[in-house]
Design a protein around this motif. Structure first.
Motif, PDB file in Angstrom:
ATOM      1  N   PRO A  41       0.654  51.890 -15.341  1.00  0.00           N
ATOM      2  CA  PRO A  41       0.561  50.483 -15.746  1.00  0.00           C
ATOM      3  C   PRO A  41       1.349  50.193 -17.019  1.00  0.00           C
ATOM      4  O   PRO A  41       1.495  49.036 -17.411  1.00  0.00           O
ATOM      5  CB  PRO A  41      -0.943  50.294 -15.978  1.00  0.00           C
ATOM      6  CG  PRO A  41      -1.422  51.646 -16.388  1.00  0.00           C
ATOM      7  CD  PRO A  41      -0.585  52.633 -15.611  1.00  0.00           C
ATOM      8  N   LEU A  42       1.843  51.240 -17.664  1.00  0.00           N
ATOM      9  CA  LEU A  42       2.587  51.070 -18.909  1.00  0.00           C
ATOM     10  C   LEU A  42       4.038  50.708 -18.606  1.00  0.00           C
ATOM     11  O   LEU A  42       4.701  51.384 -17.815  1.00  0.00           O
ATOM     12  CB  LEU A  42       2.538  52.360 -19.731  1.00  0.00           C
ATOM     13  CG  LEU A  42       1.134  52.847 -20.108  1.00  0.00           C
ATOM     14  CD1 LEU A  42       1.214  54.228 -20.739  1.00  0.00           C
ATOM     15  CD2 LEU A  42       0.465  51.865 -21.051  1.00  0.00           C
ATOM     16  N   PRO A  43       4.550  49.665 -19.218  1.00  0.00           N
ATOM     17  CA  PRO A  43       5.907  49.205 -18.906  1.00  0.00           C
ATOM     18  C   PRO A  43       6.997  50.207 -19.268  1.00  0.00           C
ATOM     19  O   PRO A  43       8.069  50.194 -18.676  1.00  0.00           O
ATOM     20  CB  PRO A  43       6.041  47.916 -19.732  1.00  0.00           C
ATOM     21  CG  PRO A  43       5.038  48.063 -20.832  1.00  0.00           C
ATOM     22  CD  PRO A  43       3.892  48.824 -20.234  1.00  0.00           C
ATOM     23  N   ASP A  44       6.726  51.087 -20.238  1.00  0.00           N
ATOM     24  CA  ASP A  44       7.752  52.029 -20.682  1.00  0.00           C
ATOM     25  C   ASP A  44       7.522  53.442 -20.153  1.00  0.00           C
ATOM     26  O   ASP A  44       8.026  54.413 -20.706  1.00  0.00           O
ATOM     27  CB  ASP A  44       7.820  52.062 -22.213  1.00  0.00           C
ATOM     28  CG  ASP A  44       6.469  52.383 -22.843  1.00  0.00           C
ATOM     29  OD1 ASP A  44       5.463  52.381 -22.106  1.00  0.00           O
ATOM     30  OD2 ASP A  44       6.424  52.638 -24.063  1.00  0.00           O
ATOM     31  N   SER A  45       6.733  53.567 -19.081  1.00  0.00           N
ATOM     32  CA  SER A  45       6.451  54.882 -18.508  1.00  0.00           C
ATOM     33  C   SER A  45       6.621  54.836 -16.997  1.00  0.00           C
ATOM     34  O   SER A  45       6.167  53.898 -16.338  1.00  0.00           O
ATOM     35  CB  SER A  45       5.020  55.319 -18.849  1.00  0.00           C
ATOM     36  OG  SER A  45       4.681  56.510 -18.175  1.00  0.00           O
ATOM     37  N   ASP A  46       7.288  55.850 -16.459  1.00  0.00           N
ATOM     38  CA  ASP A  46       7.451  55.923 -15.009  1.00  0.00           C
ATOM     39  C   ASP A  46       6.677  57.094 -14.412  1.00  0.00           C
ATOM     40  O   ASP A  46       6.910  57.504 -13.280  1.00  0.00           O
ATOM     41  CB  ASP A  46       8.933  56.034 -14.637  1.00  0.00           C
ATOM     42  CG  ASP A  46       9.606  57.250 -15.271  1.00  0.00           C
ATOM     43  OD1 ASP A  46       8.921  58.003 -15.991  1.00  0.00           O
ATOM     44  OD2 ASP A  46      10.812  57.440 -15.035  1.00  0.00           O
ATOM     45  N   VAL A  47       5.727  57.645 -15.188  1.00  0.00           N
ATOM     46  CA  VAL A  47       4.906  58.759 -14.724  1.00  0.00           C
ATOM     47  C   VAL A  47       3.724  58.218 -13.921  1.00  0.00           C
ATOM     48  O   VAL A  47       3.002  57.335 -14.392  1.00  0.00           O
ATOM     49  CB  VAL A  47       4.382  59.593 -15.917  1.00  0.00           C
ATOM     50  CG1 VAL A  47       3.466  60.709 -15.430  1.00  0.00           C
ATOM     51  CG2 VAL A  47       5.546  60.168 -16.710  1.00  0.00           C
ATOM     52  N   ASP A  48       3.539  58.718 -12.710  1.00  0.00           N
ATOM     53  CA  ASP A  48       2.402  58.282 -11.904  1.00  0.00           C
ATOM     54  C   ASP A  48       1.091  58.760 -12.518  1.00  0.00           C
ATOM     55  O   ASP A  48       1.026  59.842 -13.109  1.00  0.00           O
ATOM     56  CB  ASP A  48       2.514  58.834 -10.480  1.00  0.00           C
ATOM     57  CG  ASP A  48       3.572  58.116  -9.660  1.00  0.00           C
ATOM     58  OD1 ASP A  48       4.006  57.023 -10.078  1.00  0.00           O
ATOM     59  OD2 ASP A  48       3.962  58.653  -8.610  1.00  0.00           O
ATOM     60  N   PHE A  49       0.059  57.937 -12.374  1.00  0.00           N
ATOM     61  CA  PHE A  49      -1.260  58.269 -12.899  1.00  0.00           C
ATOM     62  C   PHE A  49      -2.147  58.786 -11.766  1.00  0.00           C
ATOM     63  O   PHE A  49      -2.260  58.147 -10.718  1.00  0.00           O
ATOM     64  CB  PHE A  49      -1.906  57.036 -13.531  1.00  0.00           C
ATOM     65  CG  PHE A  49      -1.553  56.837 -14.980  1.00  0.00           C
ATOM     66  CD1 PHE A  49      -2.539  56.646 -15.929  1.00  0.00           C
ATOM     67  CD2 PHE A  49      -0.229  56.860 -15.404  1.00  0.00           C
ATOM     68  CE1 PHE A  49      -2.222  56.470 -17.273  1.00  0.00           C
ATOM     69  CE2 PHE A  49       0.101  56.682 -16.726  1.00  0.00           C
ATOM     70  CZ  PHE A  49      -0.898  56.490 -17.673  1.00  0.00           C
ATOM     71  N   THR A  50      -2.781  59.922 -12.002  1.00  0.00           N
ATOM     72  CA  THR A  50      -3.740  60.470 -11.046  1.00  0.00           C
ATOM     73  C   THR A  50      -5.073  59.748 -11.219  1.00  0.00           C
ATOM     74  O   THR A  50      -5.474  59.429 -12.334  1.00  0.00           O
ATOM     75  CB  THR A  50      -3.935  61.974 -11.298  1.00  0.00           C
ATOM     76  OG1 THR A  50      -2.679  62.636 -11.141  1.00  0.00           O
ATOM     77  CG2 THR A  50      -4.938  62.574 -10.328  1.00  0.00           C
TER      78      THR A  50
END
Length: 202
Positions: free
Chosen positions: A116-125
């Motif tokens: 959900p963070l605009p500056d992160s492209d890491v998927d959240f588990t």
């Protein structure tokens, strides 16, 4: 006699200096006791109470992570009637263990979602979800380092482990909620959810 129903779960999350609505700080990660840190999963739990800041998914649920359930599974029979998951966390600054908030009327489901963070492209588990209105971080945490209080919220003389989870029968669920409302008497959201739980737990 049929076994007593469990309506609550007391589960552990890592400490987050940003109140679980921002990414874990380097110190949070360094001092965390969770092995999941090594696997990068701890970042996913750092937004467990970001429901007021970040948008819900298309199903109108907000998704969180219980690190313990990355390696353990809930007992089907013991978890059949769960209505609330209380989240505890150990403050590495003081060494005290607190109940900081909860997911009420939870759904346990596993998967990954875009950050959900605009500056992160890491998927959240994720492995738990609830409606945003049913998720709450209290302002004044409940200190459960106290042995007398532990006896009131943990059945059968069992102890609270920093990373273990405990199933809670009806009385213990409301003992925790009573402790929360005593410390947060003006918290209208807490009172409203507590009332809904009173009606739902029979």
């Amino acid at each position: 006699m049929s076994p007593e129903k469990n309506y609550g779960l007391l589960a552990a999350i890592d400490w987050n200096t940003n109140n679980w609505s921002g990414l874990s700080s380097p110190e949070d990660l360094e001092k965390s006791d969770f092995k999941a840190v090594e696997e990068g999963e701890i970042i996913s739990s750092s937004l467990n109470f970001g429901h007021l800041q970040y948008a819900s998914e298309t199903d109108e649920y907000y998704y969180g992570l219980l690190p313990q359930l990355l390696t353990k599974t809930l007992d089907r029979d013991k978890s059949l009637h769960l209505k609330i998951v209380f989240l505890k966390s150990k403050d590495f600054n003081t060494g005290k263990l607190y109940i900081v908030g909860f997911y009420s009327f939870p759904v346990f489901v596993r998967g990954k979602r875009p950050s959900p963070l605009p500056d992160s492209d890491v998927d959240f588990t994720y492995n738990i979800k609830a409606k945003p209105a049913d998720i709450h971080l209290v302002e004044n945490f409940v200190d459960i380092s106290d042995a007398a209080l532990q006896k009131k919220i943990i059945p059968g003389g069992k102890k609270i482990g920093p990373q273990a989870f405990n199933y809670l029968p009806k009385q213990q669920v409301f003992n925790v909620l009573d402790a929360m409302t005593k410390l947060n008497p003006d918290d209208k959201r807490l009172h409203a959810i507590k009332l809904r739980l009173l009606r739902a737990i029979v």
